[in-house]
Structures are given as structure tokens and as C-alpha cells.
Design an enzyme around this catalytic site. Structure first.
Site, short mmCIF file in Angstrom:
data_model
loop_
_atom_site.label_atom_id
_atom_site.label_comp_id
_atom_site.label_asym_id
_atom_site.label_seq_id
_atom_site.Cartn_x
_atom_site.Cartn_y
_atom_site.Cartn_z
N SER A 238 30.15 16.87 -6.50
CA SER A 238 29.23 18.01 -6.55
C SER A 238 30.04 19.29 -6.46
O SER A 238 31.27 19.27 -6.40
CB SER A 238 28.22 17.94 -5.39
OG SER A 238 28.89 18.15 -4.15
N LYS A 239 29.34 20.41 -6.43
CA LYS A 239 30.01 21.71 -6.45
C LYS A 239 30.94 21.90 -5.25
O LYS A 239 31.91 22.64 -5.33
CB LYS A 239 28.97 22.84 -6.47
CG LYS A 239 28.25 22.96 -7.80
CD LYS A 239 27.24 24.10 -7.77
CE LYS A 239 26.52 24.23 -9.09
NZ LYS A 239 25.50 25.29 -9.08
N ARG A 240 30.66 21.22 -4.16
CA ARG A 240 31.51 21.41 -2.98
C ARG A 240 32.92 20.88 -3.21
O ARG A 240 33.84 21.21 -2.47
CB ARG A 240 30.88 20.75 -1.75
CG ARG A 240 30.90 19.24 -1.75
CD ARG A 240 30.38 18.65 -0.46
NE ARG A 240 30.34 17.21 -0.50
CZ ARG A 240 29.37 16.48 -1.02
NH1 ARG A 240 28.34 17.09 -1.56
NH2 ARG A 240 29.41 15.16 -1.00
N GLY A 242 34.62 21.56 -5.82
CA GLY A 242 35.31 22.47 -6.74
C GLY A 242 34.63 22.45 -8.09
O GLY A 242 33.41 22.35 -8.20
#
Length: 469
Positions: A238-240, A242
Site C-alpha cells: 500500500s501507499k505506506r 512508498g
């Protein structure tokens, strides 16, 4: 039978890493079999689909070089075909109108949950003919009540689902629009799709879609459901973690060749080989070579591959992608040496194309000021003599070659009886604005004689101002 595969994203966001890998696997299989690759945009979710997302998918595919043979096909342009086949199923008694309200269905599902049962539509309107006039309805597919669906999956092996586990799927909403699972079936049939490569999250849809294909008298494609990609912490990517958007990798300075090479190895292997050309991927790829286990994304491995490609690819190929990063910095590369020549001397020094552009600006435009630390250390009054002498020797050169430049620097050090660093470092800071660059002979050669003379003068002025302050 000619192989036809497809990539069918929904345009509700950017092209993400998992989608790109699915597209790559589909594309590679088609190419490996001399087949056809179809790009289909599944935009039936009109509320969430956006033009920006459609363009982002096309941009991502084109950047990766995953060119399609057919498409892009948009589902919203095929509604007449879906309605025609829904009516055919109704006429043949293979689908029916359901007048149950959403509130009534929610209540039934809640009651089922309380009993510990699987929430499902109970088939209330399956055989009823007392249709109320003017009331809203959905159309449901009449799923077989007996038997089972067997999927011979290229990744998962044999999967068998009992039809008793499946309820009667809605194939048309109350507003008359067809649903995802029905559109997919019709498209796969009409587009002669022979192999469906998609994420494991679609496994539950597959038996439903197979039953609809059978009801339509359509051939059943082969399936390969690939595992999800995890972050390096073992959790769903996911976006966490990167960058998860493919175009973010372009923005961060990765070559598409490196991204493709990295993605193909996230779940597929060919012996112990790590680095693959596109031709090698096509030659060796098979659906049966895809592993069942989830793959963990490792950014360090991707960076290593990117460095490898920057160094090993022809500089002209790297330059095609590097130019975009110079454009982002508003640097006109026509004002200096060829980008290929800069890449040739900088490739060993960078991890990304973004980094390459950032450390190469001095080849194309004058720096506003010297790097503070480098100037403090090397542009001191003691450097004036070496800079003045080396300037004279450099400007006197008849041939501007790396060899003649190095000879002039060596001669300066010998004449002044100082170490090379006493000449080289002030000259490097003067010429580039900072303390890091490739070897001075090739750096100055690309900068041109006049430019080097001007920049040495700038450094001498800096030293004079420093003495007087």
C-alpha cells in the site's frame, strides 16, 4: 488455437504495481505464444471511473512498453451488447427479474448472519411469475442448483466450487446497467480470450463467470490467479510502503526496463536468473512457472536492478528516459554536451535517472553559487595561484581532449611543486560548482574550453571577495 490474453483494469485510480505485474504476465504469455494482447477498460462503475484514471492506465502501460494489439476497449461503449444477451438469458429462462427491495434483502442477510449462515440471496423470485407492474427490479442469473464448477488453474491447480455455495448473481441493476461479472463474461467471449491472468482476489468470481459462460454457450478460457504482492514488512502493498503507482517509479527515476525485470521476478522464476532482457522474458515465460506464494516487494532490489540497467544499457536508450528528468528541472539539454556523453561518465555514480539529472545540471547551465562546504574548503586564497596557472595552460591548448586536459593539470602541479589535489579540487569546484564530479579530464572536456575559462574566472572572483571580506 491462437492465444488471446487481456488486461482489464478498472479506471478508478492509477495503474498500481500489482496491476502492472498482471498486465506484464498477460502480455508475456501472449507474446511467448505468438498471440494477441487486449487492453480492456472496465469502466462500468460510472460513479468511480474518471478520465484521469483512464489516462493514467494508458500512460503506465505505454511507459512500460506493454503495447496492446487490440484496444483500449471501453465497456461503457458496449452496453447494447450486454442488454441483448441479458434479454436472451431472460427469454431462455436462464435469468429472471427479482423485485426484492434492498431493505428486504438486507434484513434476510442479517438474519442469516445471526444464525451463523453465509449471507446469500434465497432465490425468492427465481420461479415466480407474479411480477408487479411498474416496480423496480434487478435481473439475476439462474445459477445451477446442483453439481460443481471445476477450475484447472495454472497457478492454483484444481479448484472445485459447489454450486450450492453460489447464489443467483445480479447481472443487471435496477437502473438497467449491467454488472461487472456479466460484462466480463461477455467481453471475454466476444474478444475470444483464451487465457485469463488476474489476481487471486477474483477466484470467487470465476465459478460464477464460468456458469454464465456455459449458459451463453460460450467457450471457457483457461485461468491463472496470481498471488498478491506484499510490502517488505509482510503486509499487503500500500501507499505506506512508498511508491505503488507505476508512474511514480518513472517520477522517481527508474527505467521501465528495470521495473519490468523486477516485476516479472515477483512470483515467477527461471532457474536462478535475476536479470532478463525483454526477449528473454518472452522466451522463457510460462503461466505454470508462476508460484503460489505471495511475493514481498523489495525496493533495494529494484534500486540494484535500476543501477544495473543505467550502467549496462546503451547510453542512447537511457537518454530517451533521462531527458524527461532534465525537462522537469527546466534544463535545456541542447545547450551543452550530448546527453549520451554525460550518461557515459555519470552512469556509475547514480542509482536513478532523477539523481543523474540533478548532479549533471552544471553541464547545461551555470550554477548560481558554489556549494558552501566545497567552496569553504577548496576556494581559499591559497588556491588562486594554481587556478590562474591551470587556466592559462588550459586556454592555451590547441586540442581540447581529455588527454590534453589531464596533461595541463599535471603540468600545473609539477610547476608549482604541489600535490594534484591542490590543483584538481579547486578546479573541480570552479568548473562544476561542487566537490563531486567524474574525473576532471572527461568532465572539463564535455564542458568546453570557453566555459571552463569563464567558471575559473568566477572562482577567482569568489576568492578575491573572500579575501576582502
Amino acid at each position: 488455437m491462437s492465444v488471446v490474453t487481456r488486461f482489464a483494469p478498472s479506471p478508478t485510480g492509477y495503474l498500481h504495481v500489482g496491476g502492472a505485474r498482471t498486465a506484464l504476465y498477460s502480455w508475456l504469455y501472449a507474446k511467448s505464444k505468438g498471440g494477441e494482447f487486449v487492453l480492456r477498460i472496465e469502466d462500468t462503475d460510472i460513479e468511480r471511473s474518471t478520465e484521469e484514471a483512464k489516462q493514467a492506465i494508458l500512460d503506465g502501460m505505454q511507459w512500460l512498453g506493454l503495447n496492446w494489439d487490440t484496444g483500449p476497449v471501453y465497456q461503457t461503449e458496449r452496453f447494447d451488447r450486454y442488454k441483448e444477451l441479458i434479454q436472451k438469458l431472460l427469454d431462455e429462462g436462464k435469468a429472471y427479474k427479482c423485485f426484492m427491495s434492498s431493505e428486504e434483502l438486507d434484513a434476510i442477510r442479517e438474519a442469516q448472519k445471526e444464525k451463523g449462515e453465509k449471507p446469500r440471496y434465497p432465490g425468492t423470485w427465481r420461479d415466480r411469475t407474479d411480477h408487479p407492474e411498474g416496480q423496480p427490479f434487478v435481473v439475476r442469473f439462474k445459477n445451477p442448483l446442483e453439481g460443481s464448477v471445476t477450475i484447472n488453474d495454472h497457478v492454483r491447480g484444481t479448484i472445485e466450487i459447489s454450486n450450492s455455495e453460489l447464489d443467483d448473481l445480479v447481472i443487471q441493476r435496477t437502473d438497467g446497467t449491467p454488472t461487472y461479472n456479466f460484462c466480463v463474461v461477455v467481453d471475454d467471449w466476444d474478444m475470444n480470450i483464451t487465457h485469463v491472468v488476474r489476481g487471486e482476489d477474483h477466484i470467487n468470481n470465476t465459478p460464477r463467470q464460468i456458469n454464465i459462460l456455459k449458459a451463453l454457450g460460450a467457450p471457457i478460457p483457461e485461468y491463472a490467479h496470481v498471488s498478491m504482492i506484499l510490502g517488505d514488512d509482510g503486509k499487503k502493498l500500500s501507499k505506506r510502503h512508498g511508491a505503488v503507482s507505476v508512474m511514480q517509479y518513472r517520477d522517481d527515476g527508474f527505467l521501465p526496463q528495470a521495473v519490468l525485470n523486477y516485476l516479472v521476478r515477483l512470483g515467477w522464476s527461471h532457474g536462478d536468473q535475476e536479470v532478463f532482457t525483454l526477449d528473454e522474458m518472452i522466451e522463457h515465460f510460462s503461466l505454470d512457472g508462476i508460484g503460489q506464494s505471495a511475493s514481498a516487494f523489495n525496493t533495494e532490489k529494484l534500486i540494484w536492478l535500476n543501477q544495473h540497467y543505467i550502467k549496462s544499457m546503451p547510453a542512447s536508450d537511457v537518454a530517451e528516459h533521462a531527458k524527461w528528468h532534465f525537462d522537469q528541472l527546466n534544463i535545456d539539454i541542447t545547450t551543452g554536451p550530448s546527453l549520451e556523453s554525460v550518461i557515459a561518465i555519470q552512469a556509475d555514480r547514480v542509482k536513478t535517472l532523477k539523481e543523474l539529472a540533478e548532479i549533471s545540471t552544471y553541464f547545461y547551465q551555470d550554477y548560481d553559487e558554489f556549494d558552501a562546504n566545497a567552496a569553504k574548503k577548496h576556494l581559499r586564497p591559497v588556491a588562486r595561484g594554481p587556478l590562474e596557472l591551470v587556466k592559462d595552460k588550459l586556454l592555451a591548448l590547441e586540442e581540447w581532449t581529455p588527454q590534453s586536459i589531464q596533461s595541463a593539470i599535471n603540468a600545473t602541479a609539477e610547476e608549482l611543486e604541489v600535490g594534484m589535489g591542490k590543483v584538481g579540487m579547486p578546479l573541480r569546484v570552479a568548473s562544476t560548482g561542487g566537490g563531486n564530479s567524474p574525473s576532471l579530464d572527461v568532465t572539463l572536456h564535455l564542458l568546453s574550453k570557453d566555459k571552463v575559462g569563464e567558471r575559473i574566472d568566477k572562482a577567482l572572483t569568489f576568492i578575491a571577495n573572500r579575501e576582502n571580506s
